[in-house]
Scaffold this motif. Structure first.
Motif, PDB file in Angstrom:
ATOM      1  N   TYR A 145       0.840  -1.319  -0.074  1.00 27.43           N
ATOM      2  CA  TYR A 145       0.176  -0.100   0.001  1.00 27.43           C
ATOM      3  C   TYR A 145       0.646   1.347   0.019  1.00 27.43           C
ATOM      4  O   TYR A 145       0.432   2.291  -0.348  1.00 27.43           O
ATOM      5  CB  TYR A 145      -1.187  -0.010   1.159  1.00 27.43           C
ATOM      6  N   PHE A 146       2.003   1.224   0.504  1.00 27.52           N
ATOM      7  CA  PHE A 146       3.038   2.340   0.720  1.00 27.52           C
ATOM      8  C   PHE A 146       3.881   2.562  -0.607  1.00 27.52           C
ATOM      9  O   PHE A 146       4.397   3.550  -0.771  1.00 27.52           O
ATOM     10  CB  PHE A 146       3.543   2.329   2.177  1.00 27.52           C
ATOM     11  N   ARG A 147       4.219   1.256  -1.179  1.00 28.09           N
ATOM     12  CA  ARG A 147       5.163   1.333  -2.278  1.00 28.09           C
ATOM     13  C   ARG A 147       4.858   0.911  -3.394  1.00 28.09           C
ATOM     14  O   ARG A 147       5.372   1.217  -4.678  1.00 28.09           O
ATOM     15  CB  ARG A 147       6.392   0.544  -1.787  1.00 28.09           C
ATOM     16  N   GLY A 148       3.305   0.334  -3.747  1.00 28.35           N
ATOM     17  CA  GLY A 148       2.821   0.173  -4.906  1.00 28.35           C
ATOM     18  C   GLY A 148       3.760  -0.865  -5.581  1.00 28.35           C
ATOM     19  O   GLY A 148       4.298  -1.841  -4.686  1.00 28.35           O
ATOM     20  N   ASP A 149       3.633  -0.990  -6.846  1.00 31.71           N
ATOM     21  CA  ASP A 149       4.509  -2.283  -7.489  1.00 31.71           C
ATOM     22  C   ASP A 149       4.829  -1.647  -8.830  1.00 31.71           C
ATOM     23  O   ASP A 149       4.232  -0.547  -9.126  1.00 31.71           O
ATOM     24  CB  ASP A 149       3.687  -3.611  -7.515  1.00 31.71           C
ATOM     25  N   PHE A 204       1.793  -0.249 -11.961  1.00 30.26           N
ATOM     26  CA  PHE A 204       0.809   1.117 -11.830  1.00 30.26           C
ATOM     27  C   PHE A 204       0.689   1.647 -13.265  1.00 30.26           C
ATOM     28  O   PHE A 204       1.929   1.616 -13.910  1.00 30.26           O
ATOM     29  CB  PHE A 204       1.259   1.989 -10.861  1.00 30.26           C
ATOM     30  N   ARG A 205      -0.314   2.130 -13.789  1.00 34.56           N
ATOM     31  CA  ARG A 205      -0.577   2.636 -14.922  1.00 34.56           C
ATOM     32  C   ARG A 205      -1.403   4.125 -15.058  1.00 34.56           C
ATOM     33  O   ARG A 205      -2.257   3.924 -14.134  1.00 34.56           O
ATOM     34  CB  ARG A 205      -1.062   1.599 -15.943  1.00 34.56           C
ATOM     35  N   TRP A 244       3.352   4.128 -14.769  1.00 35.37           N
ATOM     36  CA  TRP A 244       3.458   5.435 -13.655  1.00 35.37           C
ATOM     37  C   TRP A 244       4.297   4.926 -12.468  1.00 35.37           C
ATOM     38  O   TRP A 244       4.075   3.593 -11.940  1.00 35.37           O
ATOM     39  CB  TRP A 244       1.867   5.432 -13.026  1.00 35.37           C
ATOM     40  N   ILE A 245       5.259   5.699 -12.087  1.00 40.18           N
ATOM     41  CA  ILE A 245       6.272   5.486 -11.285  1.00 40.18           C
ATOM     42  C   ILE A 245       5.607   5.759  -9.599  1.00 40.18           C
ATOM     43  O   ILE A 245       5.128   6.890  -9.833  1.00 40.18           O
ATOM     44  CB  ILE A 245       7.805   6.167 -11.321  1.00 40.18           C
ATOM     45  N   VAL A 246       5.666   4.825  -8.882  1.00 42.21           N
ATOM     46  CA  VAL A 246       5.116   5.236  -7.398  1.00 42.21           C
ATOM     47  C   VAL A 246       6.127   5.981  -6.721  1.00 42.21           C
ATOM     48  O   VAL A 246       7.052   5.814  -6.623  1.00 42.21           O
ATOM     49  CB  VAL A 246       4.844   3.971  -6.699  1.00 42.21           C
ATOM     50  N   PRO A 247       5.600   7.036  -6.243  1.00 44.28           N
ATOM     51  CA  PRO A 247       6.359   8.208  -5.440  1.00 44.28           C
ATOM     52  C   PRO A 247       7.232   7.487  -4.142  1.00 44.28           C
ATOM     53  O   PRO A 247       6.641   6.382  -3.610  1.00 44.28           O
ATOM     54  CB  PRO A 247       5.331   9.181  -4.984  1.00 44.28           C
ATOM     55  N   THR A 272      -1.802   3.640  -1.353  1.00 42.67           N
ATOM     56  CA  THR A 272      -2.928   3.371  -2.498  1.00 42.67           C
ATOM     57  C   THR A 272      -4.256   3.736  -2.380  1.00 42.67           C
ATOM     58  O   THR A 272      -4.875   4.411  -3.312  1.00 42.67           O
ATOM     59  CB  THR A 272      -2.842   1.863  -2.811  1.00 42.67           C
ATOM     60  N   THR A 273      -5.051   3.486  -1.299  1.00 45.41           N
ATOM     61  CA  THR A 273      -6.225   3.851  -1.235  1.00 45.41           C
ATOM     62  C   THR A 273      -6.710   5.267  -1.306  1.00 45.41           C
ATOM     63  O   THR A 273      -7.599   5.374  -2.151  1.00 45.41           O
ATOM     64  CB  THR A 273      -6.780   3.181   0.201  1.00 45.41           C
ATOM     65  N   VAL A 274      -5.658   6.069  -0.974  1.00 42.88           N
ATOM     66  CA  VAL A 274      -5.785   7.297  -1.136  1.00 42.88           C
ATOM     67  C   VAL A 274      -5.687   7.981  -2.607  1.00 42.88           C
ATOM     68  O   VAL A 274      -6.115   8.639  -3.080  1.00 42.88           O
ATOM     69  CB  VAL A 274      -4.989   8.499  -0.193  1.00 42.88           C
ATOM     70  N   ALA A 275      -4.345   7.502  -3.067  1.00 45.50           N
ATOM     71  CA  ALA A 275      -4.341   7.699  -4.531  1.00 45.50           C
ATOM     72  C   ALA A 275      -5.323   7.357  -5.509  1.00 45.50           C
ATOM     73  O   ALA A 275      -5.869   8.097  -6.412  1.00 45.50           O
ATOM     74  CB  ALA A 275      -2.970   6.987  -4.908  1.00 45.50           C
ATOM     75  N   ASP A 276      -6.064   6.074  -5.260  1.00 46.23           N
ATOM     76  CA  ASP A 276      -7.002   5.819  -6.042  1.00 46.23           C
ATOM     77  C   ASP A 276      -8.126   7.046  -6.082  1.00 46.23           C
ATOM     78  O   ASP A 276      -8.819   7.169  -7.304  1.00 46.23           O
ATOM     79  CB  ASP A 276      -7.831   4.577  -5.360  1.00 46.23           C
TER      80      ASP A 276
END
Length: 707
Positions: free
Chosen positions: A163-167, A170-171, A177-180, A186-190
């Motif tokens: 959830y904090f680092r993604g994988d 991501f698109r 799309w590069i995860v910051p 993830t839930t917030v970014a969605d």
């Protein structure tokens, strides 16, 4: 018109002017009349609704406040209080298959599984009808959402992520799309991106369709620090008390008849008071994390609702909230169990004990076709369209397959019968619009229930269900919603007839194989009381870092088929590899170096080679691959021959065909499609003869050598 008293010298000019003036006035009158009529028609014709479809992942039946939970979900509770709740809403009991049914109105296998090769999506239907279409969140199917009708997409293509680092899946609108590195969850970014898409939609005159697919509360259990802190201490009393309190609230809410009793605690779940202190501490923290993750989902839904309210879109937006399956019991590897799960460094798996409490009052879990696996919260909110009493509970059975036909009905859209490059099959769902209008529906056919080796059928008030290829059990849901009283031995004819219907639908509707477990030596009680599973938590040992939480569990001996030696030709996962069979595909998760799959014993009666190995591969993992095979019976892998494979790790499907030398006989086979961590999918894996005919196809349920 000119009069006879007009001056003769001006007569001709005056007549022309008058004719022009009259014509102009007449045209103006018609224009005003037409405008007024159009305005009147426009005012009497309702605007087509926007559609907001929200799906969460692994949510238990009692995990929301409006379904009995102690978890604070005020925004979802408000949708239920002002809308409609279903008490018997079904899914497929599994992540990817539920997403297929949600989007296509079909059962997963019928739709072509994750390829969607026999279906169209709701996005494609609504886009063709003039809707702006967007999605954010978890995809978990083939290709990308932008390949299936979504004009905008943000999220991850994988089935789960940190959830904090993604994988690396991501698109954003079809592009990587590069995860910051920080300040990401993830839930917030969605919802951040969902709101961006809504802002774009509102700049057009078109209605919109937005699908938000939260990964929460799917493992890994990782909560934002403030959400985790909020629930500290709330689960000290353990799952027995929490379940008891949830069931009591469900009675008070009217979800359950007050005379009904919850399913008993099964043998594989110990009483909380019998757990070791270390086990209690870890289990307490696991549920604290889950509560924080669910609370966060509600907060993010609140942001969406607030936006719709501020823009005046809330009343005429059809909002659906559903889950893909019940709570997950699979206790895999957890790391840093002594810490708090509030960063990407800490990753915990699910707990079977809390899954039991979260699915209150039902039995069993995700993947099972019992009510605990397939029955989850479903909320509909649409002030401009619902004619039901606010806060009412709908007790008719419904299913994810009903969502697309309902959306098509309320938006005036047409579900096509032909589509480019796809061989469409009929949808199996039916519109629930009559329910929205305060009426009832009769289901046109029973609800077919299937995932892997768990099966069921809901036909009116009656339901048959089989746990992991076990014998059919029979329940009257009208009088036994919680599946406590197995009536199979009392109504054998009914079981036989319903099993026949299950097989007919499997063949004619789903286009899959039949199943007949018979009665065998089943007890009269529900299987769940004595059932076990090799991936459920082993509570007899204390939790440990980097060790599967189910490590001590053994498979239940159920039948000869389940205790027999693994069939020749069967695939196993090698080290650092997690393998899941999903109908026609192998889904692989690589967690370390040197991963892969292997077939230790090929059938002895294979036709003579030389052979070729063929497969399609979608890879998002590290490095290239290699094939190993042995040409002598005494050789073990990785001895023998090996052939390197160049792998394209771009998240797209690529076909591979590898010639396995000139050997006329091979004994063992190994396929590596990565050198390190990541995800991959393999489909169409087959061994080809010299005539280019498949002699074995994988995955296989039972080995069958093709001559």
């Amino acid at each position: 018109m000119p009069t006879k008293t007009m001056n003769d010298d001006l007569g001709k000019h005056a007549m022309n002017v008058t004719r022009i003036s009259c014509t102009t006035l007449l045209m103006l009158w018609f224009s005003v009349a037409n405008f007024a009529e159009g305005a009147e028609n426009e005012s009497t014709q309702p605007t087509r609704p926007n559609v907001l479809l929200i799906m969460v992942d692994d949510l238990g039946y009692s995990d929301l406040g409006c379904y009995g939970s102690e978890i604070e979900t005020p925004n979802l509770d408000a949708l239920a209080d002002n809308g409609l709740r279903f008490s018997q809403f079904y899914n497929t009991a599994k992540c990817h298959s539920s997403r297929v049914s949600l989007l296509t109105g079909q059962y997963c296998i019928a739709a072509g599984d994750t390829s969607l090769s026999h279906a169209v999506t709701s996005a494609e239907v609504l886009h063709a009808s003039g809707y702006f279409t967007a999605m954010s969140g978890k995809w978990h199917l083939d290709k990308q959402p932008t390949d299936f009708g979504f004009q905008r997409y943000f999220g991850h293509l994988s089935g789960a992520c940190n959830y904090f680092r993604g994988d690396n899946t991501f698109r954003l609108n079809g592009e990587p799309w590069i995860v910051p590195d920080k300040d990401f969850y993830t839930t917030v970014a969605d919802v951040d991106y969902a709101l961006q898409f809504l802002n774009e939609a509102e700049e057009t005159a078109d209605p919109w369709f937005l699908y938000v697919a939260f990964n929460a509360p799917h493992a890994p259990l990782q909560a934002l620090p403030e959400d985790y802190a909020k629930y500290k201490g709330r689960y000290d009393e353990g799952w027995d008390k929490i379940r008891e309190q949830r069931v009591q609230r469900q009675h008070e809410l009217g979800l359950l008849p007050k005379t009904s009793q919850p399913s008993e605690r099964p043998a594989h779940i110990p009483a909380w008071d019998t757990l070791s202190e270390k086990r209690q501490a870890f289990e307490n923290k696991r549920m604290t994390a889950l509560a924080g993750m669910i609370d966060r989902v509600d907060q993010e839904v609140g942001r969406l609702i607030e936006h719709l309210d501020e823009t005046g879109e809330l009343d005429n937006t059809l909002i659906w909230f559903v889950s893909d399956n019940g709570a997950c019991p699979y206790d895999r590897v957890s790391q840093k169990i002594e810490a708090e799960p509030t960063s990407g460094d800490v990753s915990w798996s699910d707990s079977t004990g809390w899954a039991w409490a979260r699915n209150s009052p039902f039995r069993l879990y995700k993947q099972n076709q019992t009510e605990g696996g397939i029955s989850t919260p479903a909320i509909v909110h649409w002030p401009a369209g619902l004619k039901t009493k606010a806060g009412s509970i709908q007790r008719s059975p419904a299913h994810l397959i009903d969502i697309l036909p309902t959306i098509a009905d309320v938006t005036g859209s047409t579900i096509p019968t032909t589509f480019a490059d796809r061989d469409l099959r009929p949808i199996s769902g039916q519109s629930l619009l009559p329910i929205f209008e305060g009426e009832t529906i009769d289901r046109e056919q029973p609800l077919h229930l299937l995932f892997s080796s768990d099966r069921g059928l809901r036909d009116g008030d009656w339901k048959i269900v089989s746990f992991r290829q076990g014998p059919w059990e029979l329940y009257n849901i009208a009088t036994d919603r919680i599946e406590q009283n197995n009536l199979a031995h009392q109504h054998r004819d009914r079981v036989t007839e319903m099993a026949r219907t299950w097989n007919e639908m499997a063949k004619e509707v789903l286009h899959t194989r039949a199943f007949d477990p018979g009665f065998r030596d089943s007890s009269e009680g529900p299987t769940s009381v004595t059932a076990t599973h090799p991936e459920w938590t082993d509570f007899s040992v204390n939790p440990m870092n980097n060790v599967r939480g189910s490590a001590g569990r053994k498979k239940t001996t159920k039948s000869k088929a389940n205790t027999s030696k693994k069939a020749r030709g069967s695939i196993r996962a090698r080290k650092n590899t997690q393998l899941q069979r999903r109908e026609s595909e192998l889904h692989l998760t690589f967690t370390g170096d040197d991963p892969g799959i292997a077939i230790d014993h090929l059938p002895e009666n294979l036709p003579l080679g030389p052979y070729r190995l063929a497969f399609d591969l979608l890879s998002e993992a590290e490095g290239n691959g290699e094939v190993f095979y042995t040409t002598r019976a005494e050789q073990s892998l990785p001895k023998g021959q090996h052939i390197p494979i160049e792998i394209e790790s771009d998240g797209k499907w690529h076909s591979h065909t590898i010639a396995l030398g000139d050997a006329t006989k091979i004994y063992r086979l190994r396929l590596d499609v990565s050198e390190g961590k990541g995800l991959a999918q393999i489909r169409g894996l087959r061994l080809l003869s010299p005539q280019n005919e498949p002699v074995i196809r994988w995955p296989i349920a039972k080995i069958k050598v093709l001559k």
